[in-house]
Design a protein around this motif. Structure first.
Motif, short mmCIF file in Angstrom:
data_model
loop_
_atom_site.label_atom_id
_atom_site.label_comp_id
_atom_site.label_asym_id
_atom_site.label_seq_id
_atom_site.Cartn_x
_atom_site.Cartn_y
_atom_site.Cartn_z
N ILE A 28 6.63 36.05 -31.11
CA ILE A 28 7.35 34.94 -30.49
C ILE A 28 8.33 34.33 -31.49
O ILE A 28 9.46 33.96 -31.14
CB ILE A 28 6.37 33.88 -29.98
N ARG A 29 7.90 34.26 -32.76
CA ARG A 29 8.80 33.74 -33.78
C ARG A 29 10.07 34.60 -33.87
O ARG A 29 11.20 34.08 -33.98
CB ARG A 29 8.11 33.71 -35.14
N ALA A 30 9.86 35.92 -33.88
CA ALA A 30 11.00 36.82 -33.98
C ALA A 30 11.96 36.63 -32.81
O ALA A 30 13.18 36.58 -32.98
CB ALA A 30 10.50 38.27 -34.03
N ILE A 31 11.40 36.54 -31.60
CA ILE A 31 12.23 36.35 -30.42
C ILE A 31 13.02 35.04 -30.51
O ILE A 31 14.22 34.99 -30.21
CB ILE A 31 11.37 36.38 -29.14
N LEU A 32 12.36 34.00 -30.95
CA LEU A 32 13.02 32.70 -31.06
C LEU A 32 14.17 32.73 -32.04
O LEU A 32 15.28 32.26 -31.77
CB LEU A 32 12.00 31.63 -31.49
N PHE A 33 13.93 33.31 -33.21
CA PHE A 33 14.97 33.30 -34.23
C PHE A 33 16.11 34.24 -33.87
O PHE A 33 17.27 33.98 -34.20
CB PHE A 33 14.37 33.66 -35.59
#
Length: 543
Positions: free
Chosen positions: A510-515
Motif C-alpha cells: 500500500i505504501r508503494a502504491i501511495l507513493f
C-alpha cells in the motif's frame, strides 16, 4: 481734402467702437456665468435661504422639554401630597378621588386655554397629563376604594379614552394619542373583575386598536402607529399569562386579524412609508409564533400557508412598487422560516438554505436592505444547522443538504464576485471557505466507502488528493491563482498526513502504491506549470 479727413476720422471712431464692444463682451461672460445660476435658483426655490438657521436651544428647551419634564414632576408631587395627607389623617378616600378629578379638570382647562393661545407643546402636555390623571382617579375609585361598580368604572374609562381620542384629533397631538392608547389598552386590567370575559375583552381591545390605528394612519403619527400595534400584542399576551386557562385559540384569531388589518392599511397607502412596513413584518413573526403555539397541525398549515399565499398574490399585484414587494417577500420568508422550523425537523436545514438563497437572489432586483438581512439570517441559520449534520449514507437528506450548501455558496460567490464593493480579501476568504466546506463534504463521503478502520485514513488521503488535483486543474483552466495555490497546499498537507499518520499503519504494498500515485500526481502538476511558463514566454522558466 475735408471729405477724406472726415472719412479717416469716421474709420477711427468705428475702430474705437469695435474695440469697446469687444471689451464689453469679454467682461460680460463671467457676469453671465456667475449671475445666471443664482437667478435660476431664485426662481425655482423662492424665499429659501442658503444658510441654515442655527438651532435655538433656549427656545427648544423652554417650550418643548420643560413642560414635558415638569408635568411628570407635577404628577409625582400630587401623588406624594395624597400620601402625606393620608398619613397625617387630613385626606380621606372621598377627598382623594374628588381631588384627582378636580386636578384633571383644571389641567384640561388650562391646556385648552394654552391651545387657544397657540402654545402648542404646553397645551398638549397639560391635556395629556389630564387624561392620565383621569385614568388613575377612576382606577383608585373603583379598585382601591370600591366606591363604584365595575360597569360604571368601565364606562368612565371609555369616556376618558374617547376624550383622549377627541383631543388628540383636535390638537393634532401624537403625545395625547399615545397616552390615551396606552390607557385604553390597560383599561381591562384596571377593573376589579375575578373572571375575565374573553369575548368582551377581545372586542374592546380590537375596537381600541382600530380607532387609534386609524388616527395614526390618517395623521401619519409614526410613534403612535408603533405603540398601538405592539400595545395590542402586549394586552393579549398579558391576558394569556394572567388568566387561568384562557382560550388561546381566540387570542390567536385576534392576532391574525390585526395582522390582516395592518396589511390592508399598507395596501391603501399609495406610497408605503418605512414606518408602516416594519410593524407588518414584525406582526408576521408574532402571528406565526401565536399560530404554532396554539393551533393544531392542520390549522397551522392552513393559517401559515394561507398567509404565504396571500403575500405571493399581493407580491404579484404590487410588483411595480418595490417597497411593498420587498416587504411581502420578506414576510413570506419569515413565515416560512417559522413554519419549517416547526414542521420539518429532519429537513429544516435544507429548506432554510433554499429559502434564504431565494430571498437573497431577489434582493438584487428589489433593492431592499431589510430583505437582504432577512435572507442572510435565514441562510446563515440553515448553514449552521448543516454544520451539525453528519452524513451516514450516500442517499440521505444530509448528503443532499451538504451538496446544496456548497452549490448555493458557489452560486452566491459567482453572483457577487463582480460587484464593486467586494474587495480582494473578501474574495480570497470566500474561495477558501467554500473550498474547505467541499473538503469536509468529500471527506464524509469518502468515509462511507469502507468500513475497515485500517483503510479509512488511506481512502481519506486518496480523496483529498483527487480533490486537490481538481482544484489545480481548474485553476489552470480558469487562470485562477488562488485556486491553484489552495490545491497545491492541500497536496502538500496530504503528503504530510500520509508520511506522518498513514504509512505506519499500512503494508509495504500500500505504501508503494501511495507513493507512486503521489509522485505521478506531483510530476504531472509540475509539468502543468512548465507548460504555463512556456505559453506566457517566461524567460526565467527552467529549460
Amino acid at each position: 481734402m475735408e471729405s477724406e479727413e472726415r472719412i479717416i476720422d469716421l474709420e477711427k471712431r468705428v475702430r474705437q467702437l469695435e474695440g469697446d464692444i469687444a471689451l464689453l463682451k469679454t467682461k460680460d461672460k463671467p457676469l453671465k456665468s456667475q449671475s445666471m445660476p443664482k437667478l435660476k435658483n431664485e426662481v425655482v426655490t423662492p424665499g429659501v435661504k442658503e444658510n441654515k438657521q442655527p438651532r435655538d436651544w433656549e427656545k427648544e428647551i423652554g417650550q418643548v422639554w420643560l413642560p414635558r419634564i415638569f408635568i411628570f414632576i407635577l404628577l409625582i408631587g400630587v401623588i406624594w401630597a395624597f400620601r402625606a395627607g393620608t398619613e397625617l389623617g387630613l385626606i380621606n378616600e372621598y377627598v382623594r378621588v374628588a381631588f384627582g378629578y378636580l386636578a384633571s379638570i383644571v389641567l384640561l382647562f388650562f391646556g385648552w386655554k394654552q391651545h387657544l393661545k397657540k402654545h402648542i407643546v404646553l397645551s398638549q402636555v397639560l391635556v395629556g397629563g389630564s387624561i392620565g390623571l383621569m385614568f388613575i382617579s377612576t382606577f383608585a375609585m373603583h379598585v382601591l376604594y370600591g366606591f363604584i361598580p365595575l360597569i360604571i368604572a368601565f364606562l368612565l374609562h371609555v369616556l376618558t379614552v374617547g376624550a383622549g381620542l377627541t383631543f388628540s384629533v383636535q390638537l393634532k397631538s401624537q403625545s395625547i394619542g399615545i397616552i390615551s392608547s396606552i390607557g385604553a389598552s390597560i383599561v381591562p386590567f384596571l377593573l376589579a373583575s375575578q373572571e375575565g370575559n374573553l369575548t368582551f375583552f377581545l372586542g374592546y381591545e380590537f375596537i381600541v386598536f382600530l380607532a387609534f390605528i386609524a388616527l395614526a394612519f390618517k395623521r401619519e403619527f409614526d410613534i403612535l402607529y408603533y405603540v398601538v400595534t405592539y400595545g395590542f400584542q402586549f394586552a393579549l399576551l398579558a391576558y394569556a399569562i394572567f388568566q387561568v386557562e384562557p382560550d388561546v385559540r381566540l387570542l390567536t384569531g385576534a392576532v391574525v386579524l390585526q395582522h390582516l388589518v395592518l396589511v390592508g392599511m399598507l395596501l391603501i397607502r399609495k406610497q408605503a412609508k418605512e414606518s408602516s412596513l416594519f410593524p407588518v413584518l414584525t406582526t408576521a413573526v408574532l402571528t406565526s409564533i401565536w399560530v404554532i403555539s396554539s393551533l393544531n397541525t392542520v390549522e397551522t398549515n392552513v393559517v401559515l400557508l394561507g398567509l404565504v399565499g396571500l403575500y405571493l398574490i399581493l407580491l404579484y399585484l404590487k410588483k411595480e412598487e418595490s417597497h411593498k414587494t420587498a416587504l411581502f417577500v420578506s414576510s413570506s420568508a419569515i413565515v416560512l422560516f417559522v413554519y419549517f422550523m416547526e414542521m420539518f425537523e429532519t429537513s429544516v436545514a435544507l429548506l432554510l438554505l433554499v429559502e434564504g438563497l431565494i430571498v437573497i437572489l431577489l434582493t438584487g432586483r428589489l433593492k431592499s436592505k431589510l430583505q437582504a438581512v432577512i435572507g442572510a439570517v435565514i441562510y446563515s441559520i440553515g448553514m449552521i444547522l448543516t454544520f451539525s449534520m453528519t452524513i451516514f449514507s450516500f442517499f440521505s437528506i444530509e448528503t443532499v443538504t451538504w451538496a446544496v450548501l456548497i452549490a448555493s455558496l458557489t452560486s452566491l460567490y459567482l453572483l457577487f464576485n463582480d460587484s464593486d464593493y467586494v474587495k480582494r480579501n473578501a474574495v480570497i476568504f470566500a474561495k477558501v471557505f467554500i473550498s474547505l466546506l467541499g473538503l469536509v463534504y468529500v471527506s464524509q463521503l469518502a468515509g462511507l466507502t469502507t468500513s475497515d478502520s485500517m483503510m479509512q485514513p488511506m481512502v481519506m488521503s486518496l480523496s483529498w488528493l483527487m480533490y486537490a488535483v481538481l482544484f489545480v486543474a481548474y485553476g489552470f483552466y480558469k487562470n485562477d491563482k488562488i485556486t491553484r495555490i489552495f490545491g497545491m497546499a492541500l497536496i502538500f498537507f496530504t503528503l504530510a498526513k500520509v508520511i506522518l499518520i498513514d504509512i505506519p499503519a499500512v503494508s509495504m504494498a500500500i505504501r508503494a502504491i501511495l507513493f507512486l500515485l503521489l509522485g505521478t500526481l506531483g510530476i504531472t502538476i509540475s509539468r502543468l506549470f512548465y507548460r504555463k511558463a512556456e505559453k506566457t514566454g517566461d524567460s526565467h522558466a527552467p529549460k
